[in-house]
Enzyme design. Structure first.
Site, PDB file in Angstrom:
ATOM      1  N   GLU A   1       0.786  -1.148  -0.398  1.00  0.00           N
ATOM      2  CA  GLU A   1       0.349  -0.186  -0.208  1.00  0.00           C
ATOM      3  C   GLU A   1       1.019   1.901  -0.234  1.00  0.00           C
ATOM      4  O   GLU A   1       0.654   2.000  -0.574  1.00  0.00           O
ATOM      5  CB  GLU A   1      -1.341  -0.371   1.094  1.00  0.00           C
ATOM      6  CG  GLU A   1      -1.743  -1.096   1.340  1.00  0.00           C
ATOM      7  CD  GLU A   1      -3.188  -0.822   2.437  1.00  0.00           C
ATOM      8  OE1 GLU A   1      -3.892  -0.589   2.812  1.00  0.00           O
ATOM      9  OE2 GLU A   1      -2.348  -1.591   3.899  1.00  0.00           O
TER      10      GLU A   1
ATOM     11  N   GLU B   1      -5.386  -8.662   3.626  1.00  0.00           N
ATOM     12  CA  GLU B   1      -5.841  -8.413   4.412  1.00  0.00           C
ATOM     13  C   GLU B   1      -7.237  -9.206   4.722  1.00  0.00           C
ATOM     14  O   GLU B   1      -7.870  -9.783   5.342  1.00  0.00           O
ATOM     15  CB  GLU B   1      -6.244  -6.818   4.586  1.00  0.00           C
ATOM     16  CG  GLU B   1      -4.805  -6.626   5.119  1.00  0.00           C
ATOM     17  CD  GLU B   1      -4.344  -5.790   4.109  1.00  0.00           C
ATOM     18  OE1 GLU B   1      -2.711  -4.715   4.227  1.00  0.00           O
ATOM     19  OE2 GLU B   1      -4.468  -6.449   2.728  1.00  0.00           O
TER      20      GLU B   1
END
Length: 242
Positions: free
Chosen positions: A115, A135
């Protein structure tokens, strides 16, 4: 502990600053120490007039293994993390960094590591680098802007599939999808990334910053506003050439 190296190392190569994530024994897992060091470094290099571009890389066997769940994985720490983020929003500082910014990826860029890289302008990667947003497999949601930055790089359907399944892909697959800017031999990764950034800002650092600003912020506003802003910065750039 006395003699312990900092979790974030800083150096300069001419006009390019280099930030190295330095927890190799923990695969550069993102913890409070890295977060705070990165935040301070980003602000310092943002305001340093001798720095025209920035590269983020990782020490050891990979770029970043994502969040250190021993610090960020329990409910009290998550609540604390959210409170601190209101005070120090590292991800937004990276996103709004006014100078060209590149990530040099090797080994793996997973979770918040990937990210963070996607918030950069360019992502150079060594062959075989593993990319993943795991995630969802852990019952969590990417918390460092991944749900917003990924669909700005790849087709929405691919972004959804990648984030929902949490699968791993290689840098070569990432290049095909548009997530990776360039594949670079491992032994030349950092050198090539720095040289690329030097070439990018070498002719006119101010133009590089203005063009980045126009492209990045233009995605967040109507075309008419983007064009109006372009006219303002074009006039300013011509004024500085006189």
């Amino acid at each position: 502990m006395y003699g312990k190296e900092p979790a974030v190392l800083l150096e300069k190569d001419g006009p390019i600053a280099v930030i190295t994530l330095n927890r190799p024994e923990n695969l550069n897992a993102f913890n409070v120490e890295i977060r705070d060091g990165l935040y301070e470094a980003i602000l310092a290099f943002r305001d340093d007039p001798s720095v025209n571009g920035l590269v983020i890389c990782g020490a050891g066997r990979g770029f970043c293994a994502g969040a250190d769940l021993t610090e960020f994985g329990t409910e009290p720490s998550v609540i604390r993390k959210r409170r601190i983020r209101l005070q120090r929003d590292l991800w937004d500082e990276i996103r709004r960094f006014p100078k060209p910014l590149a990530a040099a990826l090797h080994g793996f860029a997973v979770g918040s590591g990937l990210e963070m890289a996607m918030l950069c302008d360019f992502r150079m990667a060594a062959p075989g680098t593993i990319l993943s947003l795991p995630e969802a497999k852990l019952g969590m949601i990417p918390a460092a802007g991944g749900t917003q930055s990924l669909p700005r790089l790849v087709h929405q359907g691919l972004a959804l599939e990648f984030a929902l399944f949490g699968n791993r892909i290689t840098a070569e697959e990432g290049l095909e999808r548009g997530m990776i800017s360039m594949i670079v031999p491992s032994e030349k990764l950092l050198e090539t990334t720095i040289d690329y950034m030097k070439a990018l800002v070498g002719r006119n650092p101010n133009s590089a910053k203005w063009i980045k600003s126009l492209v990045a912020h233009g995605l967040e506003m109507p075309l008419s506003q983007g064009l109006a802003r372009e006219k303002v910065l074009v006039a300013r750039s011509w004024a500085t050439r006189r």
